[in-house]
Design a protein around this motif. Structure first.
Motif, PDB file in Angstrom:
ATOM      1  N   ILE A  78       0.846  -1.197   0.000  1.00  0.00           N
ATOM      2  CA  ILE A  78       0.000   0.000   0.000  1.00  0.00           C
ATOM      3  C   ILE A  78       0.881   1.247   0.000  1.00  0.00           C
ATOM      4  CG2 ILE A  78      -1.960  -1.106   1.150  1.00  0.00           C
ATOM      5  CD1 ILE A  78      -0.904   0.066   3.790  1.00  0.00           C
ATOM      6  N   PRO A  79       0.342   2.396  -0.447  1.00  0.00           N
ATOM      7  CA  PRO A  79       1.150   3.622  -0.396  1.00  0.00           C
ATOM      8  C   PRO A  79       1.479   3.999   1.054  1.00  0.00           C
ATOM      9  CG  PRO A  79      -0.785   3.914  -1.813  1.00  0.00           C
ATOM     10  CD  PRO A  79      -0.964   2.618  -1.088  1.00  0.00           C
ATOM     11  N   VAL A  80       2.713   4.428   1.263  1.00  0.00           N
ATOM     12  CA  VAL A  80       3.174   4.846   2.587  1.00  0.00           C
ATOM     13  C   VAL A  80       3.677   6.283   2.484  1.00  0.00           C
ATOM     14  CG1 VAL A  80       4.746   4.355   4.491  1.00  0.00           C
ATOM     15  CG2 VAL A  80       3.890   2.469   3.072  1.00  0.00           C
ATOM     16  N   GLU A  84      -0.696  15.559   0.393  1.00  0.00           N
ATOM     17  CA  GLU A  84      -0.036  14.435  -0.287  1.00  0.00           C
ATOM     18  C   GLU A  84      -0.901  13.177  -0.211  1.00  0.00           C
ATOM     19  OE1 GLU A  84       4.106  14.225  -0.069  1.00  0.00           O
ATOM     20  OE2 GLU A  84       4.211  12.057  -0.209  1.00  0.00           O
ATOM     21  N   THR A 139      -3.616  13.554  -2.740  1.00  0.00           N
ATOM     22  CA  THR A 139      -3.072  13.369  -4.091  1.00  0.00           C
ATOM     23  C   THR A 139      -2.922  11.886  -4.417  1.00  0.00           C
ATOM     24  OG1 THR A 139      -1.861  15.458  -4.039  1.00  0.00           O
ATOM     25  CG2 THR A 139      -1.053  13.784  -5.566  1.00  0.00           C
ATOM     26  N   LEU A 140      -2.352  11.129  -3.479  1.00  0.00           N
ATOM     27  CA  LEU A 140      -2.108   9.706  -3.749  1.00  0.00           C
ATOM     28  C   LEU A 140      -3.404   8.903  -3.720  1.00  0.00           C
ATOM     29  CD1 LEU A 140       1.272   9.265  -1.837  1.00  0.00           C
ATOM     30  CD2 LEU A 140       0.923   9.459  -4.305  1.00  0.00           C
ATOM     31  N   TYR A 190      -4.738   9.570  -7.096  1.00  0.00           N
ATOM     32  CA  TYR A 190      -3.917   8.994  -8.152  1.00  0.00           C
ATOM     33  C   TYR A 190      -4.127   7.485  -8.260  1.00  0.00           C
ATOM     34  CZ  TYR A 190      -0.169   8.492 -11.478  1.00  0.00           C
ATOM     35  OH  TYR A 190       0.531   8.233 -12.629  1.00  0.00           O
ATOM     36  N   PHE A 191      -4.243   6.828  -7.109  1.00  0.00           N
ATOM     37  CA  PHE A 191      -4.407   5.372  -7.119  1.00  0.00           C
ATOM     38  C   PHE A 191      -5.879   4.941  -7.027  1.00  0.00           C
ATOM     39  CE2 PHE A 191       0.031   5.844  -5.595  1.00  0.00           C
ATOM     40  CZ  PHE A 191       0.652   5.145  -6.607  1.00  0.00           C
TER      41      PHE A 191
END
Lengths: 271, 271
Positions: free
Chosen positions: B90-92, B214, B217-218, B221-222
């Motif tokens: 996952i995004p961190v 941020e 944004t992510l 984006y995802f």
């Protein structure tokens, strides 16, 4: 090895407001800019034509091996972002989401105004994005069809600009908004006039400048950012489909650059 | 289907400043928060211990199927972000890059100060990040080891807090910085005092609040963002390794929430 550049595309000179902020916040990055000045404005054009023109600019830059694409034009973002993002392998960033996000961050009373071209306002993309994020936000949209031409004709500091801006924004004056999105990358050149008409209590959101924060976030996230350690110099190249002289005049003044590499190009078959 | 939550981890209550901003900007999202209050502060601890504790919080939240992890603690970000990011699917997101980016965006004279815990300042991560982005920026760091305890002990509005902040920040007073990064998520609770000591001409950057941009944004984006259309209610759950009452006191006041679900948990073997 040469640096890979970030590509910026816009219907004309408006996207330069994004590039200006990008030069300040990302001084190590190389930028290629395409302004489709000859076919500007995009705002009143049908969506399928905007999509086609946006793809033409995109394909021109893809041949130059860019590492990221910024659609620095609200009209083109509204129409083409999803399509281009789906088909490209590099990250593609538009200006509408960053502007929407910044407005939600900035507003204290949940009353936000949005000004843009007819195309952008008709697309209702800003309202949609903001309502998806926060259903409490009340959005008041207003199309300002005359603003882009004031900028493209280099009249954005003139008395006529002051008159046009004041007249156009009249419907927003009695609204209680505390935040107004400049939902067209041309509008920051009119910023002093817009601020003066709206009053100091209204916070202006420059959706282009906010886009640079998103560009920076994604450069870092995907390990694409250029470091200050890099030995090669950052390049800045500008391409216009219109008059080189006119483009050079506005760009060198707005970006405060004397030596500006501008090249005239042809896109599509109509030019 | 239940919403997948965003996980936040911090050494104590400091990360609540990030959650507060996240609740405002991302009202549709569910949040789980872990504050390792029993082992706070992390600042003076050796890096390997901070890494271990941060992984313990991370693993606790991974069992709850989070969709994104926010390391809402500067000390833990400096030590553990890269390792955790590499190993998770996952995004961190950490707090140092968003703070660095916001400072570069905000400064007009390229003079930036950074205050944080001993661990954060010793890591020199903020300086490194800012110099990588812009070699012209001059950064003045200062460790403020006493600030975290003022917040964790709920004394952040006291006369003693005013005295400690004024004394600690003295070395920065004759500096020409126009921007100061609060490089610890506890510090925004001391914001009015810090602003008063530094003067109105210094722009304070809340690295935690910037982190929310941020995160947003992510999420977009995802394609992980929750829409306002979603029928399920956003959940907020808080876990602390320390006193439930103390955590509840600070969290309910800071977040302005009466009904706060706080659970005491055990992490690692030392508790």
């Amino acid at each position: 090895m040469e640096k890979q550049a970030i590509g910026f595309i816009d219907s004309g000179v408006g996207g330069l407001t994004v590039v200006k902020e990008a030069m300040r916040q990302l001084p190590n990055e190389s930028f290629y800019y395409v302004g489709d000045t000859a076919r500007c404005p995009y705002g009143p054009r049908p969506a399928e034509q905007v999509l086609q023109f946006t793809w033409e600019m995109t394909n021109f830059l893809l041949h130059k091996d860019i590492k990221m694409l910024v659609i620095a034009c609200n009209t083109a973002t509204a129409v083409a972002l999803e399509d281009i993002r789906k088909k490209l392998r590099i990250p593609v960033v538009g200006v509408i989401l960053p502007g929407s996000r910044a407005a939600i961050k900035a507003t204290q009373n949940n009353q936000v105004g949005i000004i843009g071209t007819e195309g952008t306002i008709k697309s209702r993309m800003y309202e949609k994005m903001m309502h998806e994020k926060d259903r409490e936000v009340q959005v008041t949209p207003l199309a300002c069809p005359k603003f882009v031409s004031l900028v493209e004709s280099n009249e954005y500091q003139s008395a006529i600009a002051k008159k046009v801006v004041a007249e156009t924004l009249t419907p927003l004056k009695n609204n209680h908004m505390d935040t107004l999105i400049m939902g067209c990358t041309h509008y920051p050149l009119l910023r002093p006039i817009i601020q003066n008409v709206m009053g100091d209590h209204v916070k202006l959101i420059d959706s282009g400048a906010e886009t640079v924060s998103e560009v920076s976030t994604l450069l870092d996230y995907f390990h694409l950012a250029e470091s200050s350690e890099s030995k090669t110099k950052a390049e800045r190249k500008f391409y216009t489909t219109g008059s080189k002289q006119m483009f050079h005049g506005i760009a060198s003044e707005w970006l405060n650059m004397d030596h500006l590499e501008v090249e005239q190009i042809r896109l599509g078959t109509g030019l």
